[in-house]
Design a protein around this motif. Structure first.
Motif, PDB file in Angstrom:
ATOM      1  N   ILE A   1      -8.664  44.055 -17.456  1.00  0.00           N
ATOM      2  CA  ILE A   1      -8.041  43.464 -16.246  1.00  0.00           C
ATOM      3  C   ILE A   1      -6.996  42.513 -16.684  1.00  0.00           C
ATOM      4  CG2 ILE A   1     -10.295  43.485 -15.022  1.00  0.00           C
ATOM      5  CD1 ILE A   1     -10.857  40.707 -15.957  1.00  0.00           C
ATOM      6  N   GLY A   2      -6.315  42.946 -17.700  1.00  0.00           N
ATOM      7  CA  GLY A   2      -5.264  41.796 -18.074  1.00  0.00           C
ATOM      8  C   GLY A   2      -5.451  40.692 -18.654  1.00  0.00           C
ATOM      9  N   GLN A   3      -6.640  40.328 -19.278  1.00  0.00           N
ATOM     10  CA  GLN A   3      -7.041  39.080 -19.650  1.00  0.00           C
ATOM     11  C   GLN A   3      -7.128  38.978 -21.084  1.00  0.00           C
ATOM     12  OE1 GLN A   3      -7.853  36.211 -17.402  1.00  0.00           O
ATOM     13  NE2 GLN A   3      -6.464  37.364 -16.443  1.00  0.00           N
ATOM     14  N   ASP A   4      -7.104  37.843 -21.675  1.00  0.00           N
ATOM     15  CA  ASP A   4      -6.981  37.540 -23.135  1.00  0.00           C
ATOM     16  C   ASP A   4      -8.399  37.109 -23.719  1.00  0.00           C
ATOM     17  OD1 ASP A   4      -5.810  37.454 -25.907  1.00  0.00           O
ATOM     18  OD2 ASP A   4      -6.453  35.335 -25.734  1.00  0.00           O
ATOM     19  N   LEU A   5      -9.109  37.978 -24.372  1.00  0.00           N
ATOM     20  CA  LEU A   5     -10.350  37.559 -24.781  1.00  0.00           C
ATOM     21  C   LEU A   5     -10.501  36.155 -25.390  1.00  0.00           C
ATOM     22  CD1 LEU A   5     -13.354  38.363 -25.692  1.00  0.00           C
ATOM     23  CD2 LEU A   5     -12.776  39.457 -27.428  1.00  0.00           C
ATOM     24  N   ASP A   6      -9.600  36.003 -26.256  1.00  0.00           N
ATOM     25  CA  ASP A   6      -9.773  34.594 -26.892  1.00  0.00           C
ATOM     26  C   ASP A   6      -9.699  33.501 -26.040  1.00  0.00           C
ATOM     27  OD1 ASP A   6      -9.659  35.737 -29.463  1.00  0.00           O
ATOM     28  OD2 ASP A   6      -7.688  35.484 -29.697  1.00  0.00           O
ATOM     29  N   THR A   7      -8.947  33.533 -24.833  1.00  0.00           N
ATOM     30  CA  THR A   7      -9.012  32.550 -23.761  1.00  0.00           C
ATOM     31  C   THR A   7     -10.486  32.135 -23.327  1.00  0.00           C
ATOM     32  OG1 THR A   7      -6.752  33.091 -23.479  1.00  0.00           O
ATOM     33  CG2 THR A   7      -8.088  31.795 -21.872  1.00  0.00           C
ATOM     34  N   HIS A   8     -10.899  33.417 -22.959  1.00  0.00           N
ATOM     35  CA  HIS A   8     -12.424  33.269 -22.282  1.00  0.00           C
ATOM     36  C   HIS A   8     -13.695  33.053 -23.489  1.00  0.00           C
ATOM     37  CE1 HIS A   8     -11.411  35.197 -18.309  1.00  0.00           C
ATOM     38  NE2 HIS A   8     -10.438  35.939 -19.063  1.00  0.00           N
ATOM     39  N   LEU A   9     -13.172  33.274 -24.743  1.00  0.00           N
ATOM     40  CA  LEU A   9     -14.128  32.764 -25.639  1.00  0.00           C
ATOM     41  C   LEU A   9     -14.177  31.274 -25.740  1.00  0.00           C
ATOM     42  CD1 LEU A   9     -14.113  35.468 -28.254  1.00  0.00           C
ATOM     43  CD2 LEU A   9     -15.974  35.003 -26.816  1.00  0.00           C
ATOM     44  N   GLU A  10     -12.525  30.876 -25.745  1.00  0.00           N
ATOM     45  CA  GLU A  10     -12.353  29.387 -26.106  1.00  0.00           C
ATOM     46  C   GLU A  10     -13.187  28.511 -24.826  1.00  0.00           C
ATOM     47  OE1 GLU A  10      -8.843  26.354 -26.499  1.00  0.00           O
ATOM     48  OE2 GLU A  10      -8.287  28.361 -26.353  1.00  0.00           O
ATOM     49  N   GLY A  11     -13.008  29.413 -23.585  1.00  0.00           N
ATOM     50  CA  GLY A  11     -13.604  28.587 -22.419  1.00  0.00           C
ATOM     51  C   GLY A  11     -15.168  28.257 -22.328  1.00  0.00           C
TER      52      GLY A  11
ATOM     53  N   LEU B   1     -16.636  27.277 -24.876  1.00  0.00           N
ATOM     54  CA  LEU B   1     -16.868  25.816 -25.957  1.00  0.00           C
ATOM     55  C   LEU B   1     -17.104  24.780 -24.833  1.00  0.00           C
ATOM     56  CD1 LEU B   1     -14.041  26.159 -28.558  1.00  0.00           C
ATOM     57  CD2 LEU B   1     -16.449  26.527 -28.542  1.00  0.00           C
ATOM     58  N   TYR B   2     -16.502  24.751 -23.812  1.00  0.00           N
ATOM     59  CA  TYR B   2     -16.428  23.606 -22.648  1.00  0.00           C
ATOM     60  C   TYR B   2     -17.430  23.769 -21.558  1.00  0.00           C
ATOM     61  CZ  TYR B   2     -12.378  23.295 -25.290  1.00  0.00           C
ATOM     62  OH  TYR B   2     -11.332  23.497 -26.438  1.00  0.00           O
ATOM     63  N   GLY B   3     -17.885  25.216 -21.485  1.00  0.00           N
ATOM     64  CA  GLY B   3     -18.997  25.435 -20.333  1.00  0.00           C
ATOM     65  C   GLY B   3     -19.880  24.664 -20.587  1.00  0.00           C
ATOM     66  N   LYS B   4     -20.762  24.424 -19.465  1.00  0.00           N
ATOM     67  CA  LYS B   4     -22.148  23.596 -19.327  1.00  0.00           C
ATOM     68  C   LYS B   4     -23.399  24.839 -19.449  1.00  0.00           C
ATOM     69  CE  LYS B   4     -20.908  19.852 -16.508  1.00  0.00           C
ATOM     70  NZ  LYS B   4     -21.298  19.048 -15.104  1.00  0.00           N
ATOM     71  N   PRO B   5     -24.305  24.315 -20.040  1.00  0.00           N
ATOM     72  CA  PRO B   5     -25.661  25.363 -20.062  1.00  0.00           C
ATOM     73  C   PRO B   5     -25.940  25.620 -18.641  1.00  0.00           C
ATOM     74  CG  PRO B   5     -25.794  23.637 -21.801  1.00  0.00           C
ATOM     75  CD  PRO B   5     -24.618  23.234 -20.995  1.00  0.00           C
ATOM     76  N   MET B   6     -26.468  26.758 -18.487  1.00  0.00           N
ATOM     77  CA  MET B   6     -27.038  27.371 -17.148  1.00  0.00           C
ATOM     78  C   MET B   6     -28.379  26.541 -16.971  1.00  0.00           C
ATOM     79  SD  MET B   6     -26.627  28.643 -14.071  1.00  0.00           S
ATOM     80  CE  MET B   6     -25.155  29.437 -14.423  1.00  0.00           C
ATOM     81  N   THR B   7     -28.640  25.991 -15.675  1.00  0.00           N
ATOM     82  CA  THR B   7     -29.735  25.446 -15.443  1.00  0.00           C
ATOM     83  C   THR B   7     -30.323  26.257 -14.161  1.00  0.00           C
ATOM     84  OG1 THR B   7     -28.946  23.608 -13.883  1.00  0.00           O
ATOM     85  CG2 THR B   7     -29.365  23.042 -16.160  1.00  0.00           C
ATOM     86  N   TYR B   8     -31.766  26.118 -14.007  1.00  0.00           N
ATOM     87  CA  TYR B   8     -32.007  26.678 -12.678  1.00  0.00           C
ATOM     88  C   TYR B   8     -31.728  25.956 -11.268  1.00  0.00           C
ATOM     89  CZ  TYR B   8     -35.603  27.717  -8.949  1.00  0.00           C
ATOM     90  OH  TYR B   8     -36.279  27.958  -7.815  1.00  0.00           O
ATOM     91  N   TRP B   9     -31.645  24.810 -11.353  1.00  0.00           N
ATOM     92  CA  TRP B   9     -30.912  24.126  -9.966  1.00  0.00           C
ATOM     93  C   TRP B   9     -29.623  24.407  -9.839  1.00  0.00           C
ATOM     94  CZ3 TRP B   9     -33.290  21.685 -14.365  1.00  0.00           C
ATOM     95  CH2 TRP B   9     -32.420  21.155 -15.393  1.00  0.00           C
ATOM     96  N   ASP B  10     -28.704  24.680 -11.026  1.00  0.00           N
ATOM     97  CA  ASP B  10     -27.600  24.892 -10.570  1.00  0.00           C
ATOM     98  C   ASP B  10     -27.138  26.420 -10.109  1.00  0.00           C
ATOM     99  OD1 ASP B  10     -26.576  22.220 -11.346  1.00  0.00           O
ATOM    100  OD2 ASP B  10     -26.111  22.901 -13.425  1.00  0.00           O
ATOM    101  N   TYR B  11     -28.018  27.281 -10.718  1.00  0.00           N
ATOM    102  CA  TYR B  11     -27.983  28.820 -10.359  1.00  0.00           C
ATOM    103  C   TYR B  11     -28.364  28.983  -8.897  1.00  0.00           C
ATOM    104  CZ  TYR B  11     -28.569  33.805 -10.720  1.00  0.00           C
ATOM    105  OH  TYR B  11     -28.529  35.212 -10.463  1.00  0.00           O
ATOM    106  N   ILE B  12     -29.707  28.217  -8.433  1.00  0.00           N
ATOM    107  CA  ILE B  12     -30.074  28.301  -7.102  1.00  0.00           C
ATOM    108  C   ILE B  12     -29.321  27.474  -6.309  1.00  0.00           C
ATOM    109  CG2 ILE B  12     -32.262  28.275  -5.934  1.00  0.00           C
ATOM    110  CD1 ILE B  12     -32.380  30.710  -8.078  1.00  0.00           C
TER     111      ILE B  12
END
Length: 310
Positions: free
Chosen positions: A21-31, A33-44
């Protein structure tokens, strides 16, 4: 850090995915680092979901009524999700078809049994008070349920029986829509005058319904069944699934709804007008409307007796 063969394989698969899809893997891996862990209440989206109930009165049982109907709409969405998969699958096996139909039927089985929540879960006195604040809204105006009907069968099977001989596949969808069975709940066919219930409903959804009906004209569940090879159509499991779904939706579930409405709206053997003003006794009972999604899987006698023995 040691990169295991398993991790290396995952990285290669991710790299291939993002390259496609024309995206750079390193950029997504770096992202990550800043993502929040998933929780039940956020997912639902629990907080958003639990803030969608707004009462119009101070009567406690109104909350039961609101939440019950919201649950119905979520189940309708699940049903449409399953139907969509059948409709847009080109090569269908009897196993795939019957499995999806039984999933849908289980949702309707759940809807059928759930009417005890309203039937036994609200005080009649409270309901008769808060229902006046709902006027002229009505469950009749569930757009998702209408879409379930459009996606389940040929449009001709949803036309008022009085007008079926005047409508065929060459009839414009807008004209056919004017003669659907549920128009009778808010339309005087002699004058053409429509109730506010029906006018508001069509103002909101008419164009959407026409587009949806056009899309499902040749890919609805009944159309998909009819195009199957005869040996597949004769599969006992598939025919049982077709019959179960048809009867559950158009008789069992309808009658559960009818009986619940009867408890609240039939006071002293005199039917009270529904909030939307419809003649609900004749609109809802299957022996009057005779909605049948899959006529081909029923005998002539079964078709003749539809809804009479409930």
């Amino acid at each position: 850090m040691k990169i295991t063969p398993e991790t290396q394989k995952l990285l290669e698969q991710l790299d291939a995915k993002y390259n496609a899809i024309g995206q750079d893997l390193d950029t997504h891996l770096e992202g990550l680092l800043y993502g929040k862990p998933m929780t039940y209440w956020d997912y639902i989206q629990t907080d958003a979901l639990l803030n969608l109930q707004t009462q119009r009165t101070t009567l406690p049982d109104e909350m039961v009524f609101i939440m019950y109907h919201q649950i119905n709409e979520l189940l309708f969405k699940m049903i449409l999700w399953e139907i969509n998969q059948v409709a847009h699958t080109k090569k269908i096996t009897a196993s795939f078809f019957s499995t999806k139909l039984m999933r849908i039927s289980r949702y309707f089985d759940m809807l059928t049994s759930s009417f005890t929540i309203m039937g036994e879960g609200m005080e009649v006195e409270q309901y008769m008070k808060f229902r006046t604040t709902l006027t002229p809204a009505s469950g009749f105006q569930s757009a998702q349920y209408r879409k379930i009907e459009f996606a389940s069968t040929d449009l001709i099977n949803l036309i008022d029986a009085r007008f079926r001989e005047t409508i065929d596949r060459n009839t414009p969808f807008e004209h056919a829509l004017e003669h659907l069975y549920w128009q009778a709940a808010g339309k005087d066919y002699k004058t053409g005058k429509k109730s506010y219930l029906l006018k508001a409903f069509e103002e909101k959804y008419k164009n959407e319904f026409i587009t949806f009906a056009e899309e499902y004209n040749t890919i609805n569940l009944y159309a998909k069944f009819k195009e199957l090879p005869q040996e597949v159509k004769e599969d006992p499991k598939l025919r049982d699934a077709m019959r179960h779904y048809d009867y559950t939706v158009n008789v069992t579930w309808v009658m559960s709804h009818y009986n619940t409405a009867n408890k609240y709206l039939n006071m002293n053997n005199e039917a009270v007008e529904a909030t939307g003003g419809s003649e609900w006794t004749k609109y809802m009972h299957p022996k009057y409307q005779r909605r049948i999604f899959f006529p081909e899987v029923w005998t002539e006698q079964e078709l003749k007796d539809w809804g009479k023995n409930v």
